[in-house]
Motif scaffolding. Structure first.
Motif, PDB file in Angstrom:
ATOM      1  N   MET A   1       0.439  -1.343  -0.015  1.00  0.00           N
ATOM      2  CA  MET A   1      -0.586  -0.150  -0.002  1.00  0.00           C
ATOM      3  C   MET A   1       1.085   1.076   0.249  1.00  0.00           C
ATOM      4  SD  MET A   1      -2.389   1.114   3.047  1.00  0.00           S
ATOM      5  CE  MET A   1      -4.362   0.454   2.344  1.00  0.00           C
ATOM      6  N   ASP A   2       0.696   2.030  -0.812  1.00  0.00           N
ATOM      7  CA  ASP A   2       1.318   3.529  -0.988  1.00  0.00           C
ATOM      8  C   ASP A   2       1.265   4.689  -0.217  1.00  0.00           C
ATOM      9  OD1 ASP A   2      -0.545   3.542  -2.709  1.00  0.00           O
ATOM     10  OD2 ASP A   2       0.512   4.475  -4.530  1.00  0.00           O
ATOM     11  N   ALA A   3       1.638   5.795  -0.379  1.00  0.00           N
ATOM     12  CA  ALA A   3       1.526   6.898   0.344  1.00  0.00           C
ATOM     13  C   ALA A   3      -0.138   7.108   0.257  1.00  0.00           C
ATOM     14  CB  ALA A   3       2.195   7.811  -0.084  1.00  0.00           C
ATOM     15  N   LYS A   4      -0.232   7.093  -1.322  1.00  0.00           N
ATOM     16  CA  LYS A   4      -1.654   7.709  -2.348  1.00  0.00           C
ATOM     17  C   LYS A   4      -2.932   7.127  -1.199  1.00  0.00           C
ATOM     18  CE  LYS A   4       0.247  10.205  -6.021  1.00  0.00           C
ATOM     19  NZ  LYS A   4      -0.110  10.100  -7.106  1.00  0.00           N
ATOM     20  N   GLU A   5      -2.445   5.526  -1.448  1.00  0.00           N
ATOM     21  CA  GLU A   5      -4.059   4.804  -0.711  1.00  0.00           C
ATOM     22  C   GLU A   5      -3.871   4.951   0.946  1.00  0.00           C
ATOM     23  OE1 GLU A   5      -3.139   0.885  -2.119  1.00  0.00           O
ATOM     24  OE2 GLU A   5      -3.458   1.714  -4.754  1.00  0.00           O
ATOM     25  N   LYS A   6      -2.760   4.804   1.302  1.00  0.00           N
ATOM     26  CA  LYS A   6      -3.396   5.285   2.560  1.00  0.00           C
ATOM     27  C   LYS A   6      -3.383   6.648   3.355  1.00  0.00           C
ATOM     28  CE  LYS A   6      -0.344   4.730   6.629  1.00  0.00           C
ATOM     29  NZ  LYS A   6       1.030   4.455   7.679  1.00  0.00           N
ATOM     30  N   THR A   7      -2.921   7.309   2.502  1.00  0.00           N
ATOM     31  CA  THR A   7      -4.167   8.965   2.816  1.00  0.00           C
ATOM     32  C   THR A   7      -5.349   8.948   2.416  1.00  0.00           C
ATOM     33  OG1 THR A   7      -1.481  10.080   1.916  1.00  0.00           O
ATOM     34  CG2 THR A   7      -4.182  10.825   2.229  1.00  0.00           C
ATOM     35  N   LEU A   8      -5.782   8.091   1.212  1.00  0.00           N
ATOM     36  CA  LEU A   8      -6.971   8.092   0.374  1.00  0.00           C
ATOM     37  C   LEU A   8      -8.144   7.261   1.979  1.00  0.00           C
ATOM     38  CD1 LEU A   8      -9.362   8.907  -1.610  1.00  0.00           C
ATOM     39  CD2 LEU A   8      -8.617   6.701  -2.597  1.00  0.00           C
ATOM     40  N   THR A  10      -7.059   6.708   4.617  1.00  0.00           N
ATOM     41  CA  THR A  10      -7.195   7.976   6.214  1.00  0.00           C
ATOM     42  C   THR A  10      -8.786   8.989   5.470  1.00  0.00           C
ATOM     43  OG1 THR A  10      -5.085   7.724   7.059  1.00  0.00           O
ATOM     44  CG2 THR A  10      -5.918   9.210   8.031  1.00  0.00           C
ATOM     45  N   PHE A  11      -8.272   9.451   4.884  1.00  0.00           N
ATOM     46  CA  PHE A  11      -9.683  10.811   4.565  1.00  0.00           C
ATOM     47  C   PHE A  11     -10.618  10.269   4.078  1.00  0.00           C
ATOM     48  CE2 PHE A  11     -11.896  12.757   1.143  1.00  0.00           C
ATOM     49  CZ  PHE A  11     -11.968  13.898   1.879  1.00  0.00           C
ATOM     50  N   SER A  12     -11.142   8.992   3.521  1.00  0.00           N
ATOM     51  CA  SER A  12     -12.317   8.252   3.900  1.00  0.00           C
ATOM     52  C   SER A  12     -13.121   7.545   4.713  1.00  0.00           C
ATOM     53  CB  SER A  12     -12.244   6.797   2.992  1.00  0.00           C
ATOM     54  OG  SER A  12     -12.058   6.959   2.061  1.00  0.00           O
ATOM     55  N   ALA A  13     -12.016   7.477   5.984  1.00  0.00           N
ATOM     56  CA  ALA A  13     -12.879   7.104   7.314  1.00  0.00           C
ATOM     57  C   ALA A  13     -12.953   8.682   8.240  1.00  0.00           C
ATOM     58  CB  ALA A  13     -11.437   6.544   8.148  1.00  0.00           C
ATOM     59  N   ARG A  14     -12.062   9.548   7.932  1.00  0.00           N
ATOM     60  CA  ARG A  14     -12.650  10.696   8.330  1.00  0.00           C
ATOM     61  C   ARG A  14     -13.428  10.534   7.656  1.00  0.00           C
ATOM     62  NH1 ARG A  14      -8.418  13.417  11.735  1.00  0.00           N
ATOM     63  NH2 ARG A  14      -6.940  11.302  11.720  1.00  0.00           N
ATOM     64  N   VAL A  15     -14.205  11.254   6.689  1.00  0.00           N
ATOM     65  CA  VAL A  15     -15.642  11.743   5.675  1.00  0.00           C
ATOM     66  C   VAL A  15     -16.247  10.629   6.676  1.00  0.00           C
ATOM     67  CG1 VAL A  15     -17.002  11.850   3.814  1.00  0.00           C
ATOM     68  CG2 VAL A  15     -14.642  12.672   4.438  1.00  0.00           C
ATOM     69  N   ARG A  16     -16.396   9.641   7.287  1.00  0.00           N
ATOM     70  CA  ARG A  16     -17.266   8.974   7.482  1.00  0.00           C
ATOM     71  C   ARG A  16     -17.495   8.809   8.368  1.00  0.00           C
ATOM     72  NH1 ARG A  16     -14.849   4.604   4.154  1.00  0.00           N
ATOM     73  NH2 ARG A  16     -13.792   3.905   5.980  1.00  0.00           N
ATOM     74  N   GLN A  17     -16.695   9.348   9.347  1.00  0.00           N
ATOM     75  CA  GLN A  17     -16.727  10.135  10.640  1.00  0.00           C
ATOM     76  C   GLN A  17     -17.102  10.995  10.750  1.00  0.00           C
ATOM     77  OE1 GLN A  17     -12.624   9.899  12.170  1.00  0.00           O
ATOM     78  NE2 GLN A  17     -12.573   7.775  12.799  1.00  0.00           N
ATOM     79  N   LEU A  18     -16.934  11.977  10.205  1.00  0.00           N
ATOM     80  CA  LEU A  18     -18.025  13.311   9.888  1.00  0.00           C
ATOM     81  C   LEU A  18     -19.433  13.407   9.531  1.00  0.00           C
ATOM     82  CD1 LEU A  18     -15.168  15.714   8.566  1.00  0.00           C
ATOM     83  CD2 LEU A  18     -16.005  16.031  10.555  1.00  0.00           C
TER      84      LEU A  18
END
Length: 96
Positions: A1-8, A10-18
């Motif tokens: 898993m590269d940095a872009k996938e990890k960032t994506l 994390t971003f998806s998880a944060r959006v679900r939390q919001l």
């Protein structure tokens, strides 16, 4: 898993939390509005009760003033005349 996938991810998880937090806050907001509406209704009922009791008190006070005791007919006549003058003043004010 590269940095872009990890960032994506994390971003998806944060959006679900919001989204979850938004839904919870929206639910709480609706509950609070319901509570405010209920309190407003209760306040209105109590204000109406106060107005009714004030009217009853004024009627009782007027009846007490008109009560003739110990043959004080002249005092009662004066009270009635005073009340009639007050009513006439009110009628005059309302008719203007």
């Amino acid at each position: 898993m590269d940095a872009k996938e990890k960032t994506l991810t994390t971003f998806s998880a944060r959006v679900r939390q919001l989204i979850f937090q938004f839904q919870e806050l929206k639910k709480e907001n609706n509950e609070l509005y319901a509570m405010v509406d209920e309190r407003d209704k209760k306040i209105k009922e109590l204000e109406n009760l106060i107005a009714q009791k004030q009217s009853e008190y004024n009627s009782l006070k007027t009846a007490k003033m008109l009560e003739i005791t110990d043959g004080d007919l002249d005092g009662a006549k004066k009270q009635v005349a005073k009340l009639i003058r007050e009513v006439n003043k009110c009628i005059t004010l309302l008719s203007e």
